[in-house]
Design a protein around this motif. Structure first.
Motif, PDB file in Angstrom:
ATOM      1  N   THR A   1       0.810  -1.227   0.000  1.00 22.59           N
ATOM      2  CA  THR A   1       0.000   0.000   0.000  1.00 22.59           C
ATOM      3  C   THR A   1       0.839   1.272   0.000  1.00 22.59           C
ATOM      4  O   THR A   1       0.375   2.330  -0.423  1.00 22.59           O
ATOM      5  N   LEU A   2       2.079   1.198   0.502  1.00 25.32           N
ATOM      6  CA  LEU A   2       2.841   2.419   0.766  1.00 25.32           C
ATOM      7  C   LEU A   2       3.342   3.068  -0.518  1.00 25.32           C
ATOM      8  O   LEU A   2       3.938   2.410  -1.371  1.00 25.32           O
ATOM      9  N   GLU A   3       3.104   4.375  -0.628  1.00 27.40           N
ATOM     10  CA  GLU A   3       3.553   5.158  -1.781  1.00 27.40           C
ATOM     11  C   GLU A   3       4.628   6.171  -1.411  1.00 27.40           C
ATOM     12  O   GLU A   3       5.443   6.542  -2.258  1.00 27.40           O
ATOM     13  N   ARG A   4       4.626   6.635  -0.159  1.00 22.05           N
ATOM     14  CA  ARG A   4       5.520   7.733   0.207  1.00 22.05           C
ATOM     15  C   ARG A   4       6.022   7.553   1.637  1.00 22.05           C
ATOM     16  O   ARG A   4       5.270   7.161   2.530  1.00 22.05           O
ATOM     17  N   PHE A   5       7.320   7.819   1.830  1.00 27.46           N
ATOM     18  CA  PHE A   5       7.931   7.828   3.156  1.00 27.46           C
ATOM     19  C   PHE A   5       8.441   9.237   3.430  1.00 27.46           C
ATOM     20  O   PHE A   5       9.168   9.812   2.615  1.00 27.46           O
ATOM     21  N   VAL A   6       8.054   9.795   4.574  1.00 24.69           N
ATOM     22  CA  VAL A   6       8.421  11.170   4.925  1.00 24.69           C
ATOM     23  C   VAL A   6       9.234  11.151   6.226  1.00 24.69           C
ATOM     24  O   VAL A   6       8.672  11.230   7.329  1.00 24.69           O
ATOM     25  N   PRO A   7      10.559  11.020   6.133  1.00 27.99           N
ATOM     26  CA  PRO A   7      11.379  11.141   7.346  1.00 27.99           C
ATOM     27  C   PRO A   7      11.530  12.620   7.715  1.00 27.99           C
ATOM     28  O   PRO A   7      11.796  13.465   6.855  1.00 27.99           O
ATOM     29  N   PHE A   8      11.363  12.935   8.983  1.00 25.77           N
ATOM     30  CA  PHE A   8      11.368  14.311   9.481  1.00 25.77           C
ATOM     31  C   PHE A   8      12.369  14.382  10.609  1.00 25.77           C
ATOM     32  O   PHE A   8      12.244  13.652  11.605  1.00 25.77           O
ATOM     33  N   ASP A   9      13.398  15.226  10.489  1.00 20.97           N
ATOM     34  CA  ASP A   9      14.448  15.231  11.499  1.00 20.97           C
ATOM     35  C   ASP A   9      15.102  16.600  11.563  1.00 20.97           C
ATOM     36  O   ASP A   9      15.132  17.336  10.571  1.00 20.97           O
ATOM     37  N   VAL A  10      15.663  16.921  12.736  1.00 20.11           N
ATOM     38  CA  VAL A  10      16.308  18.217  12.921  1.00 20.11           C
ATOM     39  C   VAL A  10      17.675  18.268  12.232  1.00 20.11           C
ATOM     40  O   VAL A  10      18.161  19.337  11.875  1.00 20.11           O
ATOM     41  N   SER A  11      18.326  17.123  12.037  1.00 23.31           N
ATOM     42  CA  SER A  11      19.665  17.085  11.442  1.00 23.31           C
ATOM     43  C   SER A  11      19.575  16.879   9.935  1.00 23.31           C
ATOM     44  O   SER A  11      19.266  15.789   9.458  1.00 23.31           O
ATOM     45  N   GLU A  12      19.875  17.937   9.192  1.00 25.14           N
ATOM     46  CA  GLU A  12      19.776  17.850   7.733  1.00 25.14           C
ATOM     47  C   GLU A  12      20.777  16.846   7.164  1.00 25.14           C
ATOM     48  O   GLU A  12      20.452  16.080   6.247  1.00 25.14           O
ATOM     49  N   GLN A  13      22.002  16.835   7.725  1.00 26.40           N
ATOM     50  CA  GLN A  13      23.029  15.936   7.182  1.00 26.40           C
ATOM     51  C   GLN A  13      22.623  14.479   7.344  1.00 26.40           C
ATOM     52  O   GLN A  13      22.714  13.679   6.401  1.00 26.40           O
TER      53      GLN A  13
END
Length: 329
Positions: free
Chosen positions: A107-119
């Motif tokens: 079912t999965l189409e998109r993964f959105v990792p969200f984090d304070v560390s850009e690197q």
């Protein structure tokens, strides 16, 4: 960036830094002096944290991984999510257990990792995009306490906060986060959270006092980061590392303690901070939970815990919650 992935940066000089500077000034003048934990997660700090997760005494990621290996298929089947959001994603190691399960369900189409560390986020997004070519990776660099509204809307989302990151928030911060999160969950959305549980104090303290000193280096790196960015004069030699259990609040109190009375200057904040001998400087807390208390906290904000799983040893829990506005709200 590899095909199939993109990175949006929400924390930049015009947006993210002034609030961090203001928070740093405020917390260093509080009754218990504190550095915002964001200072821990520069590029070096993120690497040190990943090293911590591999330490023998730091049981949290292994216990959470045990639960997800046993329950990921059920979570994927129950939620049928088209978008998986992970707040505080880091290297997203345990998240791969969810991604594998969703890959099977299809079912999965998109993964959105969200984090304070850009690197750390860029490296993780590249690796995930390569490993799961059928899933588009939309990474967001930001502070989820401030940028929760930036999460992409989609049918059937699973929003995950793993690794006991929820424990780094004070009770009032957790309440605010839950209140912000609950209204964003549509009827088919769900919230998955990893929670470290109250247990033997010796084991808790051992998890944050490793013999190799990696955790100490991680915490001290916050001073290095503040010195570099704010021209501060924190002297590592004038502080001793300390991580201790606070039984009243049921959290690990993690930071440093002044060896002697001295003054730290922070020119970019126009601030001189006086430390007394033995005075603490908190850098992070790590709250530990009891199941009933957590369910009450979430329920007050309009989140109903639908499933609660623990590892075999009862050290850690993963909870699945849905929006359930309190009667009369």
């Amino acid at each position: 960036m590899e095909p199939g992935a993109r990175v949006d940066v929400l924390r930049d000089e015009a947006d993210g830094r002034p609030p961090l500077y203001e928070a740093t000034s405020r917390t260093l003048q509080a009754e218990v002096k504190e550095l915002p934990a964001v200072w821990l997660y520069d590029e070096r700090g993120s690497r040190l944290y990943e090293e911590i997760t591999r330490l023998p005494g730091y049981y949290l990621p292994r216990r959470e991984g045990e639960i997800l290996r046993a329950r990921a298929a059920a979570i994927a089947a129950r939620t049928q999510a088209r978008t998986l959001v992970e707040l505080g994603a880091g290297a997203a190691k345990n998240t791969r257990l969810l991604l594998d399960a969703f890959d099977t369900v299809g079912t999965l189409e998109r993964f959105v990792p969200f984090d304070v560390s850009e690197q750390a986020l860029r490296a993780s997004a590249q690796a995930i995009a390569a490993a799961y070519p059928r899933v588009f990776v939309h990474a967001i660099a930001g502070d989820f306490e401030r940028h929760l509204g930036a999460l992409p809307g989609s049918e059937r989302r699973l929003i995950a906060l793993l690794g006991s990151t929820i424990g780094n928030l004070y009770p009032e911060q957790r309440a605010r986060f839950f209140r912000m999160l609950a209204p964003t969950l549509a009827g088919d959305d769900a919230f998955l959270v990893g929670i470290d549980l109250v247990k033997d104090v010796a084991r808790l303290e051992a998890a944050y006092n490793d013999g190799r000193g990696v955790t100490e280096a991680f915490v001290r790196n916050a001073l290095t980061a503040v010195n570099a960015e704010l021209d501060a004069t924190f002297d590592q030699r004038r502080f001793v590392y300390e991580a201790r259990w606070d039984p009243e609040h049921e959290w690990m109190d993690i930071g440093l303690r002044a060896r002697q009375a001295h003054i730290v200057s922070i020119p970019r904040l126009g601030l001189d901070v006086a430390f007394e001998e033995g005075e603490p400087l908190r850098v992070e807390i790590s709250s530990k939970f009891r199941g009933e208390r957590f369910e009450l906290e979430a329920g007050r904000a309009g989140l109903r815990v639908e499933s609660w799983w623990t590892d075999r040893a009862g050290d850690f829990a993963v909870a699945l919650a849905i929006s359930d506005p309190p009667t009369g709200s």
